[in-house]
Scaffold this motif. Sequence first.
Motif, short mmCIF file in Angstrom:
data_model
loop_
_atom_site.label_atom_id
_atom_site.label_comp_id
_atom_site.label_asym_id
_atom_site.label_seq_id
_atom_site.Cartn_x
_atom_site.Cartn_y
_atom_site.Cartn_z
N LEU A 1 -2.07 40.62 -4.33
CA LEU A 1 -2.78 41.27 -5.43
C LEU A 1 -4.11 40.55 -5.52
O LEU A 1 -4.17 39.36 -5.85
N HIS A 2 -5.18 41.27 -5.21
CA HIS A 2 -6.47 40.68 -4.87
C HIS A 2 -7.58 41.17 -5.78
O HIS A 2 -7.63 42.33 -6.17
N ASN A 3 -8.48 40.24 -6.09
CA ASN A 3 -9.72 40.55 -6.79
C ASN A 3 -10.84 40.09 -5.86
O ASN A 3 -10.97 38.90 -5.58
N THR A 4 -11.64 41.03 -5.39
CA THR A 4 -12.68 40.71 -4.41
C THR A 4 -13.72 39.74 -4.94
O THR A 4 -14.36 39.03 -4.16
N ALA A 5 -13.89 39.65 -6.25
CA ALA A 5 -14.89 38.75 -6.84
C ALA A 5 -14.39 37.32 -7.00
O ALA A 5 -15.14 36.45 -7.40
N CYS A 6 -13.14 37.08 -6.68
CA CYS A 6 -12.53 35.78 -6.92
C CYS A 6 -12.44 34.98 -5.62
O CYS A 6 -11.81 35.41 -4.65
N SER A 7 -13.04 33.78 -5.60
CA SER A 7 -13.02 32.96 -4.38
C SER A 7 -11.60 32.49 -4.05
O SER A 7 -11.25 32.37 -2.87
N THR A 8 -10.78 32.24 -5.04
CA THR A 8 -9.41 31.81 -4.79
C THR A 8 -8.61 32.95 -4.17
O THR A 8 -7.78 32.74 -3.28
N SER A 9 -8.89 34.16 -4.60
CA SER A 9 -8.23 35.32 -4.04
C SER A 9 -8.68 35.54 -2.58
O SER A 9 -7.85 35.82 -1.70
N ARG A 10 -9.95 35.37 -2.33
CA ARG A 10 -10.46 35.49 -0.95
C ARG A 10 -9.86 34.40 -0.07
O ARG A 10 -9.56 34.63 1.10
N HIS A 11 -9.65 33.22 -0.63
CA HIS A 11 -9.01 32.13 0.11
C HIS A 11 -7.60 32.54 0.56
O HIS A 11 -7.20 32.25 1.69
N ALA A 12 -6.87 33.23 -0.30
CA ALA A 12 -5.52 33.69 0.07
C ALA A 12 -5.58 34.64 1.26
O ALA A 12 -4.74 34.56 2.17
N LEU A 13 -6.57 35.51 1.29
CA LEU A 13 -6.72 36.42 2.44
C LEU A 13 -7.04 35.63 3.70
O LEU A 13 -6.50 35.94 4.78
N ASP A 14 -7.90 34.63 3.58
CA ASP A 14 -8.24 33.80 4.73
C ASP A 14 -7.01 33.06 5.24
O ASP A 14 -6.79 32.97 6.45
N GLU A 15 -6.20 32.51 4.34
CA GLU A 15 -4.97 31.80 4.73
C GLU A 15 -4.01 32.74 5.46
O GLU A 15 -3.37 32.35 6.43
N ALA A 16 -3.91 33.97 4.96
CA ALA A 16 -3.03 34.95 5.62
C ALA A 16 -3.53 35.21 7.03
O ALA A 16 -2.74 35.24 7.99
#
Length: 117
Positions: free
Chosen positions: A7-22
Amino acid sequence: MADVTILHNTACSTSRHALDEASVSGIEPEIVQYLKKPLTRDELLDLIEKLEDPAADLVRKDGFFKGLELNPDDYTTPSAVADLLVEHPRLMQRPVLVRGDRAIIGRPKDRVAAFLA
């Protein structure tokens, strides 16, 4: 169907970090932009049931929360949290990662890699 949902918010750096980790882990998650397509009350209750964190942790107690003059003590039960997040999806903590019958809030960031492993 993806093994992991974020569950992602494109404006959130922590959320983008989760996508990078995946990506680093070789996982292609299903990405749900919950601000564009908010979760229903039933979907939120299902998510809370899977959540390894307390239901209250799913609510961001940020400036918007304070601006609404909300009391954190009123949002501790799954039902109250779901009702609030249906009305104000932007108050949902992010990212949230779901895998099978488990879910976590991806904060702090180091929780993400362990969950994806």
